[in-house]
Structure formats: structure tokens, C-alpha cells
Design a protein around this motif. Structure first.
Motif, PDB file in Angstrom:
ATOM      1  N   THR A   1      -9.984  85.050  44.364  1.00 56.65           N
ATOM      2  CA  THR A   1     -10.901  84.716  43.235  1.00 56.65           C
ATOM      3  C   THR A   1     -11.292  85.715  42.254  1.00 56.65           C
ATOM      4  OG1 THR A   1     -11.576  82.930  44.677  1.00 56.65           O
ATOM      5  CG2 THR A   1     -12.992  83.290  42.805  1.00 56.65           C
ATOM      6  N   GLU A   2     -11.748  86.745  42.857  1.00 60.04           N
ATOM      7  CA  GLU A   2     -12.028  88.192  42.000  1.00 60.04           C
ATOM      8  C   GLU A   2     -10.968  88.209  41.084  1.00 60.04           C
ATOM      9  OE1 GLU A   2     -15.326  89.207  41.188  1.00 60.04           O
ATOM     10  OE2 GLU A   2     -15.781  87.519  42.320  1.00 60.04           O
ATOM     11  N   LEU A   3      -9.629  88.529  41.569  1.00 64.45           N
ATOM     12  CA  LEU A   3      -8.632  88.655  40.847  1.00 64.45           C
ATOM     13  C   LEU A   3      -8.158  87.806  39.951  1.00 64.45           C
ATOM     14  CD1 LEU A   3      -6.030  90.155  43.745  1.00 64.45           C
ATOM     15  CD2 LEU A   3      -7.123  91.469  41.994  1.00 64.45           C
ATOM     16  N   VAL A   4      -8.471  86.397  40.040  1.00 63.31           N
ATOM     17  CA  VAL A   4      -8.325  85.436  39.111  1.00 63.31           C
ATOM     18  C   VAL A   4      -9.180  85.808  37.818  1.00 63.31           C
ATOM     19  CG1 VAL A   4      -8.494  83.043  38.422  1.00 63.31           C
ATOM     20  CG2 VAL A   4      -7.362  83.588  40.691  1.00 63.31           C
ATOM     21  N   LYS A   5     -10.350  86.193  37.968  1.00 58.94           N
ATOM     22  CA  LYS A   5     -11.299  86.248  37.049  1.00 58.94           C
ATOM     23  C   LYS A   5     -10.810  87.476  36.366  1.00 58.94           C
ATOM     24  CE  LYS A   5     -15.454  84.612  39.813  1.00 58.94           C
ATOM     25  NZ  LYS A   5     -16.797  85.040  40.512  1.00 58.94           N
ATOM     26  N   THR A   6     -10.461  88.531  36.868  1.00 58.75           N
ATOM     27  CA  THR A   6     -10.025  89.830  36.224  1.00 58.75           C
ATOM     28  C   THR A   6      -8.680  89.608  35.398  1.00 58.75           C
ATOM     29  OG1 THR A   6     -10.549  91.505  37.844  1.00 58.75           O
ATOM     30  CG2 THR A   6      -8.969  92.109  36.627  1.00 58.75           C
ATOM     31  N   SER A   7      -7.907  88.602  36.044  1.00 59.01           N
ATOM     32  CA  SER A   7      -6.489  88.229  35.229  1.00 59.01           C
ATOM     33  C   SER A   7      -6.692  87.233  34.017  1.00 59.01           C
ATOM     34  CB  SER A   7      -5.565  87.375  36.062  1.00 59.01           C
ATOM     35  OG  SER A   7      -5.893  86.101  36.338  1.00 59.01           O
ATOM     36  N   LEU A   8      -7.563  86.587  34.184  1.00 58.22           N
ATOM     37  CA  LEU A   8      -7.933  85.650  32.916  1.00 58.22           C
ATOM     38  C   LEU A   8      -8.619  86.281  31.961  1.00 58.22           C
ATOM     39  CD1 LEU A   8      -9.124  82.382  34.669  1.00 58.22           C
ATOM     40  CD2 LEU A   8      -6.807  82.827  34.036  1.00 58.22           C
TER      41      LEU A   8
ATOM     42  N   TYR B   1       1.728  82.623  35.715  1.00 55.69           N
ATOM     43  CA  TYR B   1       1.055  82.996  37.152  1.00 55.69           C
ATOM     44  C   TYR B   1      -0.424  83.290  37.175  1.00 55.69           C
ATOM     45  CZ  TYR B   1       5.687  84.487  38.452  1.00 55.69           C
ATOM     46  OH  TYR B   1       7.112  84.578  38.669  1.00 55.69           O
ATOM     47  N   GLN B   2      -1.060  83.509  35.848  1.00 59.62           N
ATOM     48  CA  GLN B   2      -2.551  83.585  36.001  1.00 59.62           C
ATOM     49  C   GLN B   2      -3.114  82.095  35.835  1.00 59.62           C
ATOM     50  OE1 GLN B   2      -1.287  86.029  32.670  1.00 59.62           O
ATOM     51  NE2 GLN B   2      -3.539  86.678  32.510  1.00 59.62           N
ATOM     52  N   VAL B   3      -2.386  81.204  35.331  1.00 61.23           N
ATOM     53  CA  VAL B   3      -2.879  79.682  35.253  1.00 61.23           C
ATOM     54  C   VAL B   3      -2.699  78.986  36.713  1.00 61.23           C
ATOM     55  CG1 VAL B   3      -2.408  77.448  34.384  1.00 61.23           C
ATOM     56  CG2 VAL B   3      -2.026  79.682  32.664  1.00 61.23           C
ATOM     57  N   GLN B   4      -1.393  79.549  37.497  1.00 61.16           N
ATOM     58  CA  GLN B   4      -1.345  78.993  38.710  1.00 61.16           C
ATOM     59  C   GLN B   4      -2.386  79.542  39.694  1.00 61.16           C
ATOM     60  OE1 GLN B   4       2.794  78.594  40.369  1.00 61.16           O
ATOM     61  NE2 GLN B   4       3.373  79.683  38.306  1.00 61.16           N
ATOM     62  N   ALA B   5      -2.792  80.834  39.549  1.00 63.34           N
ATOM     63  CA  ALA B   5      -3.829  81.330  40.210  1.00 63.34           C
ATOM     64  C   ALA B   5      -5.206  80.563  39.934  1.00 63.34           C
ATOM     65  CB  ALA B   5      -3.959  82.660  40.171  1.00 63.34           C
ATOM     66  N   ALA B   6      -5.398  80.212  38.855  1.00 67.31           N
ATOM     67  CA  ALA B   6      -6.610  79.531  38.521  1.00 67.31           C
ATOM     68  C   ALA B   6      -6.633  78.186  39.074  1.00 67.31           C
ATOM     69  CB  ALA B   6      -6.922  79.434  36.999  1.00 67.31           C
ATOM     70  N   ILE B   7      -5.579  77.342  39.253  1.00 67.25           N
ATOM     71  CA  ILE B   7      -5.295  76.331  39.852  1.00 67.25           C
ATOM     72  C   ILE B   7      -5.618  76.524  41.438  1.00 67.25           C
ATOM     73  CG2 ILE B   7      -3.860  74.365  40.631  1.00 67.25           C
ATOM     74  CD1 ILE B   7      -2.468  74.801  37.687  1.00 67.25           C
ATOM     75  N   ALA B   8      -5.071  77.303  42.137  1.00 70.02           N
ATOM     76  CA  ALA B   8      -5.467  77.578  43.350  1.00 70.02           C
ATOM     77  C   ALA B   8      -6.839  78.124  43.693  1.00 70.02           C
ATOM     78  CB  ALA B   8      -4.529  78.919  43.789  1.00 70.02           C
ATOM     79  N   ALA B   9      -7.336  78.912  42.845  1.00 67.30           N
ATOM     80  CA  ALA B   9      -8.790  79.177  42.864  1.00 67.30           C
ATOM     81  C   ALA B   9      -9.622  77.743  42.790  1.00 67.30           C
ATOM     82  CB  ALA B   9      -9.360  80.250  41.962  1.00 67.30           C
ATOM     83  N   THR B  10      -9.460  76.946  41.850  1.00 70.10           N
ATOM     84  CA  THR B  10     -10.101  75.770  41.874  1.00 70.10           C
ATOM     85  C   THR B  10     -10.071  74.824  43.094  1.00 70.10           C
ATOM     86  OG1 THR B  10      -9.593  75.560  39.339  1.00 70.10           O
ATOM     87  CG2 THR B  10     -10.404  73.671  40.364  1.00 70.10           C
TER      88      THR B  10
ATOM     89  N   ILE C   1      -8.404  70.843  36.872  1.00 65.75           N
ATOM     90  CA  ILE C   1      -6.811  71.134  37.482  1.00 65.75           C
ATOM     91  C   ILE C   1      -5.843  70.720  36.416  1.00 65.75           C
ATOM     92  CG2 ILE C   1      -5.160  70.634  39.289  1.00 65.75           C
ATOM     93  CD1 ILE C   1      -7.484  71.094  41.359  1.00 65.75           C
ATOM     94  N   HIS C   2      -6.340  69.302  36.062  1.00 70.97           N
ATOM     95  CA  HIS C   2      -5.326  68.500  35.255  1.00 70.97           C
ATOM     96  C   HIS C   2      -5.319  69.313  33.846  1.00 70.97           C
ATOM     97  CE1 HIS C   2      -4.005  65.547  32.276  1.00 70.97           C
ATOM     98  NE2 HIS C   2      -3.043  65.350  33.066  1.00 70.97           N
ATOM     99  N   ALA C   3      -6.361  69.947  33.566  1.00 78.38           N
ATOM    100  CA  ALA C   3      -6.260  70.536  32.032  1.00 78.38           C
ATOM    101  C   ALA C   3      -5.652  71.875  32.295  1.00 78.38           C
ATOM    102  CB  ALA C   3      -8.106  70.975  31.876  1.00 78.38           C
ATOM    103  N   LEU C   4      -5.636  72.701  33.440  1.00 80.03           N
ATOM    104  CA  LEU C   4      -4.685  73.854  33.750  1.00 80.03           C
ATOM    105  C   LEU C   4      -3.331  73.607  33.694  1.00 80.03           C
ATOM    106  CD1 LEU C   4      -7.190  75.388  36.163  1.00 80.03           C
ATOM    107  CD2 LEU C   4      -6.581  76.485  34.046  1.00 80.03           C
TER     108      LEU C   4
END
Length: 406
Positions: A267-274, A282-291, A306-309
Motif C-alpha cells: 500500500t505504501e508503494l502504491v502511494k509512492t508510485s501514484l 502496473y501502477q493502476v493495477q496496484a491501486a486496484i489491488a490496494a482497494t 475499482i470500476h473507475a480505475l
């Protein structure tokens, strides 16, 4: 040192030693063979004699001697040197640089097919033996050996230098590296065939290599996103199967068994990547996984987000699998009919013809909409279309649940 720590040490050192030899001698194929022989010698000697104070230097010494022996074709000299290798002083000039990233770029050369890129990466950078790679992908060892040999010959014929490419070529090669690691992880997380749902060793190896790339390119949003995606996905591994090895779908998993340490790191890595200037798949897929990971219960999942992502992902990286997954999210945010309508747009896509994922998702949405006869038919077809025995058992059980009584 535990057996797992011993294996991790050798796999960390393998690309470093190989990079040293290639820089010194410029023979990727010969150097790779020599390093594999040195690693084999370490697996025999170190458990008995103990890990040397400078294991990297030890491996470099042994591999260098093996390479020289190969070049000179001097059997007698080889036998004399092998007997004294462990006692030799580590040669001067062993650099501290880590060439893992350079090796990954070399193994993912555009002259190679994705299958060859994966095999060569696991062999040269991952440190897996040919037999281990063959077992992982359920092919004969001789077949995998031939594939790796051809890959090394093609790299040699392409005349690629042992250095990081520049500019556009570097970006393209990096994307190839990330794609290879993504494919390795996916095969480890959900095996495409065989009796087991996942192959944890492949998933862990992909994560290890992704960590290595991230350590060298921490500012790259897609590198960070891929590592985050792997960690967040791997965190659910223990909950994905029953003790008997049967598949457990996401909405039925015991989320208390998810690995919170991996989720927190991911989750912390997602915040950094975004926070990166550019946004990649990969950033968007990671955001979906974090959700998904953020929901303590399945019913608490933020499906609109998730649908928006998925809409964003569909725009920046259009792919039928993305559309298929968006259909699931759309059915959750609106109704099953909306998801089925979106799935219908994939019926003419040759890439999805007869694909078990399309059949299984359609079966799931038909079941939700109350069309049990249609769901039964599609669950049965999906079960016949997958080579994964774990998925077959799951789909057949779903079919049995909705089977019409008359």
C-alpha cells in the motif's frame, strides 16, 4: 544458515558474479555456464565447509577458473585447479557493483521471444537450474535446455553490449523486463496448468527480482507499481485455497489470513508510485489491488472506485482482460445485466475465443442474474477450457451448485 537463506544468498550473488565475469571476459554464454558450475560447487562445498567470509569473491574465483579452463580446454589443469579452488585467495579487482539490472536488460533482448526471455532470466539472473525451470513450466528438461541455449546464441548473434541502453531503447527494454517479471509472477500465482493452483517459488522469485530492480530504479513509477502489485497479490496466497488445494474465490476468502505486512508495504508503494508524473498500467493495477486489500470484508469493497480505475486502465492499456475485469466491477456497481452487456463486446475478439476466463465470468454473472441454466452451461464449458486442475475442480463445483434439477 537455513536452507532457504542459503538459496536466497546464492540467487542474490549469481547475477553479481555473472556481471563481473561478462565485464571481464565479454562471453555471456561461456560466463553463464561457468557461474552455474560455481554455484553448483557452492551447493556441495558450503554446507560442509561453511559459507566463506567473502562468498561473492569465492564464487567469482571458482567461476573465473572454470571459464579459463573452458577456454583452454585443458582437462589436466582443470583437475589440478578444482582441487585447490577453495583454498585460493580471492583475486583482486572484484568490483562491488551490482550488474543485475544490466543482466535483466540483456536477458530481455528484443531478439528473444517472451518464453525465451523468461527462461533466460530465471537461469542467468534468478539462478534457477534448467531442471527447476523445466519443472516450473511443465516441460521436459531437454526442451528447456534447448530453449535456453538458443536464447544465449541469439543474444550473442545480436551483438548486444553489456551495458544499459540509453534513451528510448532503455525505456522499451525496461518495459520488457517488467513484462517478463509480471509473467513469471502470474505463472507462480495462478499456474496455467497442472494440479497446483500456484507455484510459490516462481512468485517469490519474481518478487525478489522486482525488489532488485526497484532498489536500482526507485524513482520509476511503473517499477514501484509492479512491486506493489506483486506484494498485494501475493499477500492473499494463503487464503486462495482450501487445505485440500481447492480454489477459494476472492469474495469468500478469510481475509484475516491475508499477510498484513505485505499489504502494508504494498500500500505504501502504491502511494509512492501514484505520485510519479506518468501513470502506467502496473501502477493502476496496484491501486486496484490496494482497494481490494483495504476492505476488511468482501461487502465493504469500494466497487465504484475499482470500476473507475479499470476505466483508466482500459484507456491507457486497452486489453480484453481489462474489459473482462471491468465487467465484473460494473456488475457490482450497477447490475449483472450491465456486466453481461460489456462482456458481449468481447465475443468477437479472437484473443478471447473459448477462453475459460470469459466463460467463467459470464457464468458468474448469469448466476447472479438468475439464469441458472445459462450459468451451468458456461461453468461446464469453462471447466473444459482450462488446463489448471484446481480451476477445473472449482468450476465444476460451481456448475454442480447451479445445475437444473429437471
Amino acid at each position: 544458515m537455513t536452507h532457504l537463506a542459503f538459496e536466497d544468498l546464492l540467487r542474490d550473488l549469481t547475477p553479481q558474479v555473472l556481471g563481473t565475469l561478462v565485464r571481464r571476459h565479454g562471453q555471456f554464454e561461456g560466463c553463464e555456464d561457468a557461474v552455474q558450475e560455481a554455484v553448483l560447487a557452492a551447493t556441495v562445498q558450503w554446507p560442509v565447509e561453511g559459507v566463506p567470509n567473502n562468498p561473492r569473491g569465492w564464487l567469482t574465483t571458482v567461476a573465473s577458473r572454470r571459464l579459463i579452463d573452458q577456454m583452454r580446454s585443458d582437462h589436466a589443469r582443470r583437475e589440478r585447479e578444482l582441487a585447490t579452488t577453495a583454498a585460493e585467495v580471492v583475486p583482486e579487482g572484484v568490483p562491488d557493483t551490482d550488474d543485475t539490472l544490466v543482466l535483466l536488460f540483456l536477458c530481455c533482448h528484443p531478439a528473444l521471444t517472451p518464453a525465451s526471455q523468461i527462461a533466460l532470466t530465471l537461469r542467468a539472473v534468478g539462478g534457477l537450474t534448467t531442471a527447476e525451470i523445466a519443472r516450473a513450466f511443465l516441460v521436459p528438461e531437454a526442451t528447456m535446455a534447448a530453449r535456453i541455449s538458443r536464447a544465449k546464441q541469439r543474444v550473442k548473434a545480436a551483438g548486444s553490449s553489456f551495458s544499459l541502453p540509453e534513451g528510448v531503447e532503455r525505456e522499451e527494454r525496461l518495459r520488457a523486463v517488467l513484462h517478463v517479471l509480471y509473467l513469471v509472477f502470474n505463472e507462480g500465482y495462478t499456474a496455467s496448468s497442472g494440479s497446483e493452483l500456484h507455484r510459490a517459488d516462481l512468485a517469490r522469485e519474481a518478487i525478489r527480482l522486482a525488489r532488485t530492480v526497484h532498489a536500482q530504479l526507485p524513482e520509476d513509477g511503473e517499477v514501484t507499481g509492479l512491486l506493489a502489485l506483486m506484494l498485494l497479490t501475493h499477500a492473499r496466497r494463503a487464503a486462495r485455497t482450501t487445505p485440500a488445494g481447492d480454489l477459494v474465490p476472492l469474495d469468500e476468502q478469510d481475509r484475516t489470513t491475508w499477510d498484513r505486512e505485505l499489504i502494508d508495504e504494498g500500500t505504501e508503494l502504491v502511494k509512492t508510485s501514484l505520485a510519479a508524473t506518468a501513470l502506467g498500467p502496473y501502477q493502476v493495477q496496484a491501486a486496484i489491488a490496494a482497494t481490494h486489500a483495504d476492505a476488511a470484508k468482501a461487502e465493504e469493497t469500494n466497487w465504484p472506485q475499482i470500476h473507475a480505475l479499470y476505466l483508466i486502465l482500459e484507456r491507457i492499456a486497452p486489453n480484453p482482460m481489462v474489459t473482462l475485469n471491468r465487467a465484473v466491477a460494473l456488475a457490482e456497481t450497477e447490475e449483472p445485466a450491465a456486466g453481461l452487456a460489456l462482456l458481449a463486446t468481447l465475443d468477437g475478439d479472437e484473443r478471447m475465443a473459448g477462453h475459460h476466463r470469459l466463460l467463467s465470468v459470464r457464468a458468474h454473472l448469469l448466476e447472479q442474474s438468475g439464469d441458472l441454466a445459462g450459468a451451468y452451461e458456461h461453468y461446464r464449458r469453462a471447466a473444459k477450457s482450462t488446463a489448471s486442475m484446481a480451476e477445473q475442480r472449482y468450476l465444476e463445483s460451481r456448475a454442480g451448485r447451479v445445475k437444473p434439477t429437471s
